[in-house]
Scaffold this active site. Sequence first.
Site: not given
Lengths: 323, 323
Positions: A240, A269, A287
């Site tokens: 993360r 993000e 991601h």
Amino acid sequence: MAEPKKELPVVIVLGRPSVLNFYGDQFSSKFRLLKPWESSLPLDQFISTHAQSVQAMFCTGTTCVTPSLLRQLPSLRVIVTTSAGLNHMDLDECRRLGISVANAGTVFSEDVADFAVGLLIDVLRKVSAANRFVKNGLWPLHGDYPLASKVGGRKVGIVGLGSIGLEVAKRLEAFGCIISYQSRKKKPVVYPFYPDVHELATKCDVLVICCALTDQTHHLINKEVLLALGKEGIIINIARGAIINEMELVQCLVQGEIAGAGLDVFENEPNVPEELLSLDNVVLSQHVAFLTEDSFRDLYELMSGNLEAFFLKKPLLSPVFDD
Amino acid sequence: MAEPKKELPVVIVLGRPSVLNFYGDQFSSKFRLLKPWESSLPLDQFISTHAQSVQAMFCTGTTCVTPSLLRQLPSLRVIVTTSAGLNHMDLDECRRLGISVANAGTVFSEDVADFAVGLLIDVLRKVSAANRFVKNGLWPLHGDYPLASKVGGRKVGIVGLGSIGLEVAKRLEAFGCIISYQSRKKKPVVYPFYPDVHELATKCDVLVICCALTDQTHHLINKEVLLALGKEGIIINIARGAIINEMELVQCLVQGEIAGAGLDVFENEPNVPEELLSLDNVVLSQHVAFLTEDSFRDLYELMSGNLEAFFLKKPLLSPVFDD
């Protein structure tokens, strides 16, 4: 069809799981999905209109499961999330309200580990940079390019030796990397254990971030850790974004305090720090470390299996906790 | 300095080895290097002027060692090449003339294998494509992207199970790939052996080309083999460009007859087929699979060690044949 659609069990879907893009029909044959993004109502109103009786929620790793959201869904008894990480959910509040939680478990571990290794090879061996060089037609014009770094012999520190971290270690051992790790507690493995991430960084050339994002791991990787990793050091993050202090990482990369980075996740993000976009020694992805056809099929089976188990009053397949 | 420079043993250097960019001073402290590229004379004239008495040649994998070149160097007794491959040399003629040959041996095997695996992960998991997507600022604009393919479970056929092929197999086993191979003869390994490359392609999802370029392997990978590999198939080439019929490979990629490719080598380097430059499922690099700091240090030691051994009348360190 044997059963009319209106009798299918009702599931509210928040965060628009991308697995529905691929297995939407299969889900819809088993559940009546309430999808706020197909409604003209604002989200709060959608929830209050449709969802007083909803017992099951299907959501993603970007859905903020807060006490106020839970208050809007008084009948909720289960939350099934497409993520392995749980940092988006107030788990204490779920537990207090007697709401069971299931997650993606280890469905993504191998794929995420593969991607982490791919990013590390890419940064060390300059694969994306080479691809850019050739595709921009520069090869016939420039004969010289910088030497890359060998993968074998690199001292790799794994931050968080869960299922992903173990898969990363297994792969990198085959390349001749020297593995050690940091974790909350020592694991039954042969790799050297460092309880302190700063000490791990001092001993290593590479850190691969594989831990969950929690209050304890938020900004765990800060400037001090990066400076301890040193000028030849490389950071890989497939966990993360907020486990790293992104501002300090960007500073270290721009100033050459570390040698490179492979980053699949970011603090904010889909926004990526502007400074990283032009750095040749930084490989970025959106991601997607978990995103393969195979893992999505497995995810579909696990997610629908958890929801089916709930409605059949059977144990969840991948419970975080199951009331 | 203990010895005056003029008494150093003389070595003619052809093809401008890039290891001299990094270890030039060390070489020059041991040998008097005759470098045509530092002379104003044309190559033929440089050779005839300086090199009648030259006993040792240091060259690269792009130096064409032909009978006519060898005739210009009548005193030549040893050729040391920075390449592992020997397709640039007329070995029969060297043998006939009593010229010993040493090559890079297995110095590059691990690095080349690492790069092959890096290319395969990149193509399957779309790493370079993701990097391009993020660096072009597209992530905030487009939420959807195609699913990638898992590395584990892929059936990988290794064409040529020498030192590089074995290192590739070892690494890919750790990812859960299923390995088989084609080779001139069966090797003492557990992987299934297919004497015929077409049959190997039929059984596999991925071919990794690791064999030497010889008359037998020239265009070994042609349209029939690629069609046998099929629409989900991926080709990785870190060996030599001409092992693949490049025109037929380009056709298959453009027409979607195979799924993707990772190519470090080409038939007409540094020229790369124009059609490949814009394909998202193709990852290209400029013949750099062997190029790391570590392998160059090892290469320097091996190359200078071979030349020293020759002048001391000791056995070569990495002989192809040693008269």
